[in-house]
Design an enzyme around this catalytic site. Structure first.
Site, PDB file in Angstrom:
ATOM      1  N   SER A 113       0.870  -1.177   0.000  1.00  0.00           N
ATOM      2  CA  SER A 113       0.000   0.000   0.000  1.00  0.00           C
ATOM      3  C   SER A 113       0.908   1.229   0.000  1.00  0.00           C
ATOM      4  O   SER A 113       2.053   1.152   0.470  1.00  0.00           O
ATOM      5  CB  SER A 113      -0.866   0.019   1.262  1.00  0.00           C
ATOM      6  OG  SER A 113      -1.489   1.275   1.431  1.00  0.00           O
ATOM      7  N   TYR A 127      -2.788  -0.858  10.221  1.00  0.00           N
ATOM      8  CA  TYR A 127      -2.699  -1.076   8.767  1.00  0.00           C
ATOM      9  C   TYR A 127      -1.336  -0.622   8.243  1.00  0.00           C
ATOM     10  O   TYR A 127      -0.691  -1.326   7.468  1.00  0.00           O
ATOM     11  CB  TYR A 127      -3.836  -0.300   8.098  1.00  0.00           C
ATOM     12  CG  TYR A 127      -3.955  -0.498   6.601  1.00  0.00           C
ATOM     13  CD1 TYR A 127      -4.577  -1.634   6.087  1.00  0.00           C
ATOM     14  CD2 TYR A 127      -3.487   0.460   5.710  1.00  0.00           C
ATOM     15  CE1 TYR A 127      -4.711  -1.809   4.718  1.00  0.00           C
ATOM     16  CE2 TYR A 127      -3.619   0.293   4.344  1.00  0.00           C
ATOM     17  CZ  TYR A 127      -4.239  -0.848   3.851  1.00  0.00           C
ATOM     18  OH  TYR A 127      -4.376  -1.015   2.496  1.00  0.00           O
TER      19      TYR A 127
HETATM   20  P1  NAP Z   1     -11.853  -5.691  -0.528  1.00  0.00           P
HETATM   21  O1  NAP Z   1     -12.680  -5.446  -1.721  1.00  0.00           O
HETATM   22  O2  NAP Z   1     -12.458  -5.545   0.828  1.00  0.00           O
HETATM   23  O3  NAP Z   1     -11.230  -7.161  -0.673  1.00  0.00           O
HETATM   24  C1  NAP Z   1     -10.553  -7.794   0.366  1.00  0.00           C
HETATM   25  C2  NAP Z   1     -11.001  -9.246   0.395  1.00  0.00           C
HETATM   26  O4  NAP Z   1     -10.275  -9.935   1.425  1.00  0.00           O
HETATM   27  C3  NAP Z   1     -12.498  -9.378   0.737  1.00  0.00           C
HETATM   28  O5  NAP Z   1     -13.090 -10.363  -0.069  1.00  0.00           O
HETATM   29  C4  NAP Z   1     -12.444  -9.802   2.196  1.00  0.00           C
HETATM   30  O6  NAP Z   1     -13.591 -10.499   2.640  1.00  0.00           O
HETATM   31  C5  NAP Z   1     -11.232 -10.719   2.153  1.00  0.00           C
HETATM   32  N1  NAP Z   1     -10.787 -11.075   3.492  1.00  0.00           N
HETATM   33  C6  NAP Z   1     -10.874 -10.340   4.640  1.00  0.00           C
HETATM   34  N2  NAP Z   1     -10.424 -11.055   5.673  1.00  0.00           N
HETATM   35  C7  NAP Z   1     -10.025 -12.251   5.174  1.00  0.00           C
HETATM   36  C8  NAP Z   1      -9.494 -13.425   5.765  1.00  0.00           C
HETATM   37  N3  NAP Z   1      -9.280 -13.511   7.089  1.00  0.00           N
HETATM   38  N4  NAP Z   1      -9.194 -14.476   4.966  1.00  0.00           N
HETATM   39  C9  NAP Z   1      -9.436 -14.419   3.639  1.00  0.00           C
HETATM   40  N5  NAP Z   1      -9.966 -13.345   3.026  1.00  0.00           N
HETATM   41  C10 NAP Z   1     -10.253 -12.276   3.790  1.00  0.00           C
HETATM   42  O7  NAP Z   1     -10.576  -4.760  -0.515  1.00  0.00           O
HETATM   43  P2  NAP Z   1      -9.505  -4.347  -1.634  1.00  0.00           P
HETATM   44  O8  NAP Z   1      -9.484  -2.885  -1.640  1.00  0.00           O
HETATM   45  O9  NAP Z   1      -9.702  -5.096  -2.885  1.00  0.00           O
HETATM   46  O10 NAP Z   1      -8.181  -4.823  -0.885  1.00  0.00           O
HETATM   47  C11 NAP Z   1      -7.299  -5.789  -1.406  1.00  0.00           C
HETATM   48  C12 NAP Z   1      -5.909  -5.466  -0.889  1.00  0.00           C
HETATM   49  O11 NAP Z   1      -5.487  -4.203  -1.412  1.00  0.00           O
HETATM   50  C13 NAP Z   1      -5.807  -5.348   0.627  1.00  0.00           C
HETATM   51  O12 NAP Z   1      -4.597  -5.925   1.065  1.00  0.00           O
HETATM   52  C14 NAP Z   1      -5.775  -3.855   0.842  1.00  0.00           C
HETATM   53  O13 NAP Z   1      -5.143  -3.503   2.042  1.00  0.00           O
HETATM   54  C15 NAP Z   1      -4.984  -3.416  -0.367  1.00  0.00           C
HETATM   55  N6  NAP Z   1      -5.110  -1.996  -0.707  1.00  0.00           N
HETATM   56  C16 NAP Z   1      -6.308  -1.484  -1.054  1.00  0.00           C
HETATM   57  C17 NAP Z   1      -6.386  -0.129  -1.358  1.00  0.00           C
HETATM   58  C18 NAP Z   1      -7.696   0.504  -1.759  1.00  0.00           C
HETATM   59  O14 NAP Z   1      -7.753   1.741  -1.840  1.00  0.00           O
HETATM   60  N7  NAP Z   1      -8.757  -0.252  -2.000  1.00  0.00           N
HETATM   61  C19 NAP Z   1      -5.244   0.677  -1.329  1.00  0.00           C
HETATM   62  C20 NAP Z   1      -4.041   0.104  -0.970  1.00  0.00           C
HETATM   63  C21 NAP Z   1      -3.974  -1.246  -0.666  1.00  0.00           C
HETATM   64  P3  NAP Z   1     -14.709  -9.639   3.453  1.00  0.00           P
HETATM   65  O15 NAP Z   1     -15.253  -8.631   2.493  1.00  0.00           O
HETATM   66  O16 NAP Z   1     -15.703 -10.675   3.865  1.00  0.00           O
HETATM   67  O17 NAP Z   1     -14.001  -8.987   4.610  1.00  0.00           O
END
Ligand code: NAP
Length: 267
Positions: A156, A169
């Site tokens: 991130s 985080y």
């Molecule tokens: P997202 O749409 O919430 O996807 C995350 C997925 O991980 C969801 O399906 C979530 O399930 C699942 N998850 C949560 N806890 C888990 C567990 N214990 N075991 C297995 N799966 C689990 O979020 P995203 O934005 O795509 O995030 C993906 C990655 O990108 C993360 O590492 C996040 O920190 C990183 N990131 C995102 C952003 C952004 O702006 N979106 C920026 C920088 C980095 P639930 O929905 O049921 O919790």
């Protein structure tokens, strides 16, 4: 006339071809994970989606199959050692190999160190950092036995700089970026490349949930997030394309590095 554009396109198509590759994607039923599972499948890989949300995981498989890609779902809570071990063992048994591991599951709690409860710290660090350790722990021996592979970790921008009210985080993402370097050193000799992709704000449920956690209006939160040199928030596909680079032979001699994909947010 020698048509360099044509030859170049042919080579690029071929070098991004993932036909027959097995790609494991944690948090693959939503947001960045789902976008990446879709793209890798469309490039020929079998995307094995690991997620805690079984219903959404199965729907993601149906969506990818409908697009002509190959995908599977394995229920896995990445914070649990036994879930990670069993998931990786069953994928290795079924397919004989794992070529690509995308450690992507992550959660955020928008709180300062003062306000964050211990159980919230544990949850954020366990999903975001420990989950990548556990899945890597069981995948590395499989990759090593079958000639190597590519591990990509989701970092991130807040793994590279601090962010407001996101102490666990930021700690976890800083850990991901440096764990990536350490793993690259350890496993390069086994033919395993390890890199991280660090997204800026991407339009996913996680980002909208941050607005909610902070008690901010969703629309103005997203407008603020778009205030960066390329004047928009990112899409899951923006990140999927960077993951494809690291998953494919296009990055054959790249390991231990971090690629920031954030529309210039950290520039
Ligand atoms: P997202 O749409 O919430 O996807 C995350 C997925 O991980 C969801 O399906 C979530 O399930 C699942 N998850 C949560 N806890 C888990 C567990 N214990 N075991 C297995 N799966 C689990 O979020 P995203 O934005 O795509 O995030 C993906 C990655 O990108 C993360 O590492 C996040 O920190 C990183 N990131 C995102 C952003 C952004 O702006 N979106 C920026 C920088 C980095 P639930 O929905 O049921 O919790």
């Amino acid at each position: 006339m020698y048509n360099t554009t044509f030859i170049c396109d042919q080579e690029t198509d071929c070098i991004l071809d993932l036909n027959g590759k097995i790609a494991v994607i944690s948090g693959g039923s939503s947001g960045i994970g789902f976008g990446t599972a879709k793209l890798l499948s469309l490039k020929g890989a079998v995307s094995v989606i690991l997620d805690i949300d079984e219903k959404r995981g199965k729907k993601a498989v149906l969506d990818i199959t409908a697009l002509g890609g190959k995908a599977e779902f394995v229920a896995c809570d990445v914070t649990r050692d036994s879930d990670c071990r069993l998931a990786i063992e069953s994928i290795a048994d079924t397919h004989g190999t794992i070529d690509i591991l995308f450690n992507n599951a992550g959660v955020i709690r928008r709180k300062t160190v003062e306000n964050l409860e211990e159980n919230e710290w544990d949850m954020v660090v366990d999903v975001t950092l420990k989950g990548a350790y556990l899945l890597s722990k069981y995948t590395v021996p499989v990759m090593a036995k079958t000639g190597g592979g590519s591990i990509i970790n989701t970092g991130s921008g807040w793994g590279l700089k601090g962010g407001e009210k996101a102490v666990a985080y930021c700690a976890a993402k800083g850990g991901i970026v440096n764990m990536t370097r350490a793993m690259a050193i350890d496993h390069g000799p086994q033919g395993i490349r390890v890199n991280s992709v660090s997204p800026g704000d991407i339009d996913t449920p996680l980002l909208h949930d941050e607005a909610k956690q902070l008690g901010q209006d969703d629309e103005s939160f997203m407008e603020e997030a778009a205030d960066r040199p390329l004047r928009r928030v990112g899409t899951p596909k923006d990140i999927a394309l960077a993951v494809l680079f690291f998953a494919s032979p296009m990055s054959n001699w790249v390991t231990g590095t971090n690629l920031t994909v954030d529309g210039g947010g950290l520039a």
